[in-house]
Structures are given as structure tokens and as C-alpha cells.
Design a protein around this motif. Structure first.
Motif, PDB file in Angstrom:
ATOM      1  N   PHE A  30       0.849  -1.186   0.000  1.00 42.29           N
ATOM      2  CA  PHE A  30       0.000   0.000   0.000  1.00 42.29           C
ATOM      3  C   PHE A  30       0.888   1.240   0.000  1.00 42.29           C
ATOM      4  CE2 PHE A  30       0.952  -0.733   4.403  1.00 42.29           C
ATOM      5  CZ  PHE A  30       0.598  -2.059   4.652  1.00 42.29           C
ATOM      6  N   ALA A  31       0.282   2.408  -0.129  1.00 42.32           N
ATOM      7  CA  ALA A  31       1.032   3.638  -0.370  1.00 42.32           C
ATOM      8  C   ALA A  31       2.065   3.947   0.714  1.00 42.32           C
ATOM      9  CB  ALA A  31       0.057   4.810  -0.503  1.00 42.32           C
ATOM     10  N   GLU A  32       1.752   3.587   1.957  1.00 44.95           N
ATOM     11  CA  GLU A  32       2.639   3.946   3.059  1.00 44.95           C
ATOM     12  C   GLU A  32       3.763   2.941   3.302  1.00 44.95           C
ATOM     13  OE1 GLU A  32      -1.426   5.606   3.585  1.00 44.95           O
ATOM     14  OE2 GLU A  32      -0.635   3.571   3.344  1.00 44.95           O
ATOM     15  N   GLU A  33       3.849   1.910   2.495  1.00 48.62           N
ATOM     16  CA  GLU A  33       4.862   0.875   2.711  1.00 48.62           C
ATOM     17  C   GLU A  33       5.938   0.916   1.626  1.00 48.62           C
ATOM     18  OE1 GLU A  33       4.027  -3.356   4.261  1.00 48.62           O
ATOM     19  OE2 GLU A  33       4.382  -3.640   2.125  1.00 48.62           O
ATOM     20  N   ILE A  34       7.190   0.800   2.045  1.00 47.02           N
ATOM     21  CA  ILE A  34       8.328   0.806   1.129  1.00 47.02           C
ATOM     22  C   ILE A  34       9.193  -0.417   1.415  1.00 47.02           C
ATOM     23  CG2 ILE A  34      10.405   2.037   0.368  1.00 47.02           C
ATOM     24  CD1 ILE A  34       9.064   4.630   1.334  1.00 47.02           C
ATOM     25  N   ASN A  35       9.607  -1.117   0.358  1.00 45.79           N
ATOM     26  CA  ASN A  35      10.508  -2.255   0.498  1.00 45.79           C
ATOM     27  C   ASN A  35      11.895  -1.861   0.002  1.00 45.79           C
ATOM     28  OD1 ASN A  35       8.511  -4.083   1.445  1.00 45.79           O
ATOM     29  ND2 ASN A  35       7.773  -4.341  -0.650  1.00 45.79           N
ATOM     30  N   LEU A  36      12.910  -2.214   0.779  1.00 47.90           N
ATOM     31  CA  LEU A  36      14.285  -1.904   0.410  1.00 47.90           C
ATOM     32  C   LEU A  36      15.110  -3.183   0.312  1.00 47.90           C
ATOM     33  CD1 LEU A  36      15.092   1.097   2.817  1.00 47.90           C
ATOM     34  CD2 LEU A  36      14.448   1.236   0.401  1.00 47.90           C
ATOM     35  N   ASP A  37      15.869  -3.313  -0.762  1.00 48.25           N
ATOM     36  CA  ASP A  37      16.887  -4.352  -0.873  1.00 48.25           C
ATOM     37  C   ASP A  37      18.218  -3.635  -0.674  1.00 48.25           C
ATOM     38  OD1 ASP A  37      14.983  -6.294  -1.503  1.00 48.25           O
ATOM     39  OD2 ASP A  37      15.116  -5.846  -3.646  1.00 48.25           O
ATOM     40  N   ILE A  38      18.929  -3.982   0.386  1.00 51.66           N
ATOM     41  CA  ILE A  38      20.131  -3.239   0.760  1.00 51.66           C
ATOM     42  C   ILE A  38      21.376  -4.038   0.374  1.00 51.66           C
ATOM     43  CG2 ILE A  38      21.396  -2.189   2.673  1.00 51.66           C
ATOM     44  CD1 ILE A  38      18.705  -1.767   4.055  1.00 51.66           C
ATOM     45  N   TYR A  39      22.267  -3.394  -0.369  1.00 54.62           N
ATOM     46  CA  TYR A  39      23.467  -4.044  -0.906  1.00 54.62           C
ATOM     47  C   TYR A  39      24.732  -3.417  -0.335  1.00 54.62           C
ATOM     48  CZ  TYR A  39      20.268  -5.855  -4.473  1.00 54.62           C
ATOM     49  OH  TYR A  39      19.230  -6.478  -5.129  1.00 54.62           O
ATOM     50  N   LEU A  40      25.783  -4.220  -0.330  1.00 54.57           N
ATOM     51  CA  LEU A  40      27.097  -3.742   0.070  1.00 54.57           C
ATOM     52  C   LEU A  40      28.043  -3.997  -1.102  1.00 54.57           C
ATOM     53  CD1 LEU A  40      28.308  -2.540   2.695  1.00 54.57           C
ATOM     54  CD2 LEU A  40      29.190  -4.827   3.209  1.00 54.57           C
ATOM     55  N   ARG A  41      28.738  -2.974  -1.534  1.00 54.94           N
ATOM     56  CA  ARG A  41      29.635  -3.097  -2.683  1.00 54.94           C
ATOM     57  C   ARG A  41      31.086  -3.022  -2.241  1.00 54.94           C
ATOM     58  NH1 ARG A  41      28.622   1.095  -7.280  1.00 54.94           N
ATOM     59  NH2 ARG A  41      26.718  -0.154  -7.456  1.00 54.94           N
ATOM     60  N   LYS A  42      31.877  -3.962  -2.718  1.00 56.81           N
ATOM     61  CA  LYS A  42      33.319  -4.001  -2.454  1.00 56.81           C
ATOM     62  C   LYS A  42      34.028  -4.086  -3.792  1.00 56.81           C
ATOM     63  CE  LYS A  42      36.836  -6.569   0.124  1.00 56.81           C
ATOM     64  NZ  LYS A  42      37.091  -7.740   0.996  1.00 56.81           N
ATOM     65  N   GLY A  43      34.635  -2.984  -4.198  1.00 56.32           N
ATOM     66  CA  GLY A  43      35.238  -2.931  -5.526  1.00 56.32           C
ATOM     67  C   GLY A  43      34.157  -3.050  -6.582  1.00 56.32           C
ATOM     68  N   ASN A  44      34.280  -4.028  -7.464  1.00 52.01           N
ATOM     69  CA  ASN A  44      33.270  -4.250  -8.500  1.00 52.01           C
ATOM     70  C   ASN A  44      32.227  -5.292  -8.093  1.00 52.01           C
ATOM     71  OD1 ASN A  44      34.496  -2.433 -10.302  1.00 52.01           O
ATOM     72  ND2 ASN A  44      35.963  -4.002 -10.968  1.00 52.01           N
ATOM     73  N   ARG A  45      32.388  -5.852  -6.899  1.00 49.82           N
ATOM     74  CA  ARG A  45      31.458  -6.882  -6.431  1.00 49.82           C
ATOM     75  C   ARG A  45      30.376  -6.258  -5.545  1.00 49.82           C
ATOM     76  NH1 ARG A  45      34.643 -11.037  -3.147  1.00 49.82           N
ATOM     77  NH2 ARG A  45      32.561 -11.997  -3.019  1.00 49.82           N
ATOM     78  N   GLU A  46      29.159  -6.737  -5.709  1.00 54.39           N
ATOM     79  CA  GLU A  46      28.052  -6.248  -4.897  1.00 54.39           C
ATOM     80  C   GLU A  46      27.305  -7.439  -4.307  1.00 54.39           C
ATOM     81  OE1 GLU A  46      25.645  -2.353  -5.474  1.00 54.39           O
ATOM     82  OE2 GLU A  46      24.579  -3.919  -6.584  1.00 54.39           O
ATOM     83  N   SER A  47      27.029  -7.387  -3.005  1.00 52.28           N
ATOM     84  CA  SER A  47      26.379  -8.494  -2.309  1.00 52.28           C
ATOM     85  C   SER A  47      25.143  -7.992  -1.575  1.00 52.28           C
ATOM     86  CB  SER A  47      27.358  -9.121  -1.310  1.00 52.28           C
ATOM     87  OG  SER A  47      26.747 -10.165  -0.589  1.00 52.28           O
ATOM     88  N   LEU A  48      24.042  -8.748  -1.691  1.00 57.24           N
ATOM     89  CA  LEU A  48      22.825  -8.401  -0.964  1.00 57.24           C
ATOM     90  C   LEU A  48      23.063  -8.605   0.523  1.00 57.24           C
ATOM     91  CD1 LEU A  48      19.793  -7.648  -0.999  1.00 57.24           C
ATOM     92  CD2 LEU A  48      19.311 -10.107  -1.177  1.00 57.24           C
ATOM     93  N   LEU A  49      22.820  -7.587   1.325  1.00 51.40           N
ATOM     94  CA  LEU A  49      23.068  -7.640   2.761  1.00 51.40           C
ATOM     95  C   LEU A  49      21.812  -8.007   3.549  1.00 51.40           C
ATOM     96  CD1 LEU A  49      24.991  -7.188   5.149  1.00 51.40           C
ATOM     97  CD2 LEU A  49      24.396  -4.750   5.046  1.00 51.40           C
ATOM     98  N   LEU A  50      20.710  -7.349   3.233  1.00 49.82           N
ATOM     99  CA  LEU A  50      19.460  -7.600   3.943  1.00 49.82           C
ATOM    100  C   LEU A  50      18.305  -6.930   3.219  1.00 49.82           C
ATOM    101  CD1 LEU A  50      18.449  -4.892   6.001  1.00 49.82           C
ATOM    102  CD2 LEU A  50      20.834  -5.286   6.580  1.00 49.82           C
ATOM    103  N   HIS A  51      17.102  -7.234   3.686  1.00 53.99           N
ATOM    104  CA  HIS A  51      15.887  -6.584   3.193  1.00 53.99           C
ATOM    105  C   HIS A  51      15.295  -5.744   4.326  1.00 53.99           C
ATOM    106  CE1 HIS A  51      15.969  -9.263  -0.283  1.00 53.99           C
ATOM    107  NE2 HIS A  51      16.066 -10.289   0.552  1.00 53.99           N
ATOM    108  N   ALA A  52      14.650  -4.661   3.963  1.00 46.62           N
ATOM    109  CA  ALA A  52      13.969  -3.829   4.958  1.00 46.62           C
ATOM    110  C   ALA A  52      12.576  -3.480   4.443  1.00 46.62           C
ATOM    111  CB  ALA A  52      14.763  -2.554   5.227  1.00 46.62           C
ATOM    112  N   LYS A  53      11.630  -3.524   5.348  1.00 50.26           N
ATOM    113  CA  LYS A  53      10.267  -3.109   5.030  1.00 50.26           C
ATOM    114  C   LYS A  53       9.927  -1.945   5.951  1.00 50.26           C
ATOM    115  CE  LYS A  53       7.327  -6.306   4.014  1.00 50.26           C
ATOM    116  NZ  LYS A  53       6.944  -5.983   2.610  1.00 50.26           N
TER     117      LYS A  53
END
Length: 206
Positions: A30-53
Motif C-alpha cells: 500500500f502507499a505507506e509501505e516501502i521495500n528496500l533491498d540493501i546491498y554492500l559493494r566491495k570494488g566491482n562486487r556487490e552483495s545483498l546484505l538484507l531486506h527492509a520493510k
């Protein structure tokens, strides 16, 4: 406040170790909810760290944040108990009075809770308590094949009387745990955490 946090994460920023922390934002149910996929980047590599709602609040419904899908290791280093975990908790804690954090991969917290340690005095619960959450609840309740999620819920309060009652309740829960547990090492850890917790909140009550 939550909108500012989302904007900061979408832009990305450097951590103390020089890694880039950033997030992709998606609309929620719904309008008041936001989902975040949070990543951590090291050099050219990027790894999914966690999800946030994130729930921004609506009418009499308060805002809240849930962190889940946390990785036990990030680029070969432990996440739980690390500076990176502290950064994540410090990032989200000031923006909400209600925070849910999954501990499925957090073996220390899971073990302590299984042994009967009161949730605010478990490893993760204590991290929440240090950040102003005087009430911490464990949502994991085994019910055969129908099990609740492995997460702790932290609640803040600005009411000093409510705060006092919560601390007294925790004192009683600690006393009951000390009577029932035979694990001296875990009991000593719980006692030390309670002393720190009590001292921190005595200072904030002045």
C-alpha cells in the motif's frame, strides 16, 4: 524522517571500512509501505546484505521498520556483532519507535533465547535496548509445523513511568531466569547486560 532515510540509502554512502552501502526501493502493498533491498559493494562486487520493510504510518497506525534476510557473513566476515551490524542498527533505530529484526542466522541470539535468557538481555535484544528500545519481544513461538518468525520486536517509550515498569519487569524476568538456569556463563552475561541496561536508563531518566 523515514523518507529522508530512504533517500539516503537510494543515493548510497561509504561505510567506515570504505564499502558502499546502497538500496533499491520498491513500492509495498500500500502507499505507506516501502521495500528496500540493501546491498554492500566491495570494488566491482556487490552483495545483498538484507531486506527492509518500512511503514510510514497512517492515521492512528504508528510507523515501523522490519529488517530481515540478514546474512551471517558478508565477504567472508561475520555480520552479527560487527561494526557493520552496528551501522545498520544505528541507521534505522533513530527513525522508528518500533523495530523488528530477524535473528534466524544469529546463532548467539538464538542460543541464548533457547536457554531462556530474557529477550532484552539476549545479544541482539541488548543491541536494541542500548538504542532506546526498552521493551523487546521474541516473536518465535514453535507450534509444530506452524512456527512464528525468528525476530525480535523493539519498542521505545517517552513515558518514564512506562520505562520504569519495563525495567522492573525485566528485573523479575532475569531473577526467574537465574533461578531456573544452570548455565553459569550465560547467567553472568545476562547479569552484566542488565547492569549496563539499568545504568543507561537511569542516566536518561535524570
Amino acid at each position: 524522517m523515514l523518507a529522508f532515510l530512504v533517500d539516503k540509502l537510494k543515493k548510497g554512502f561509504k561505510t567506515e571500512e570504505g564499502l558502499l552501502l546502497r538500496a533499491d526501493a520498491k513500492k509495498g502493498r500500500f502507499a505507506e509501505e516501502i521495500n528496500l533491498d540493501i546491498y554492500l559493494r566491495k570494488g566491482n562486487r556487490e552483495s545483498l546484505l538484507l531486506h527492509a520493510k518500512l511503514f510510514l504510518g497512517r492515521g492512528h497506525y504508528r510507523e515501523w521498520i522490519e529488517l530481515f534476510g540478514l546474512r551471517r557473513e558478508v565477504y567472508g566476515k561475520p555480520f552479527f556483532g560487527s561494526k557493520l551490524e552496528s551501522l545498520i542498527l544505528d541507521l534505522f533505530a533513530p527513525h522508528t519507535g518500533r523495530l523488528f529484526v530477524e535473528y534466524f542466522e544469529d546463532l548467539e541470539t538464538a542460543r541464548e533465547l533457547k536457554l531462556g535468557v530474557p529477550p532484552p538481555l539476549s545479544r541482539l535484544g541488548f543491541e536494541l535496548a542500548k538504542r532506546g528500545f526498552t521493551y523487546v519481544r521474541d516473536w518465535y513461538i514453535p507450534e509444530g509445523l506452524m512456527e512464528g518468525g525468528h525476530k525480535l520486536q523493539g519498542e521505545k517509550t517517552s513515558d518514564l513511568e512506562v520505562q520504569r515498569r519495563r525495567i522492573e519487569r525485566l528485573r523479575r524476568e532475569l531473577e526467574e531466569f537465574l533461578k531456573s538456569s544452570g548455565n553459569e556463563e550465560v547467567k553472568a552475561i545476562a547479569i552484566e547486560r542488565f547492569k549496563i541496561f539499568e545504568s543507561l536508563w537511569a542516566q536518561k531518566s535524570l
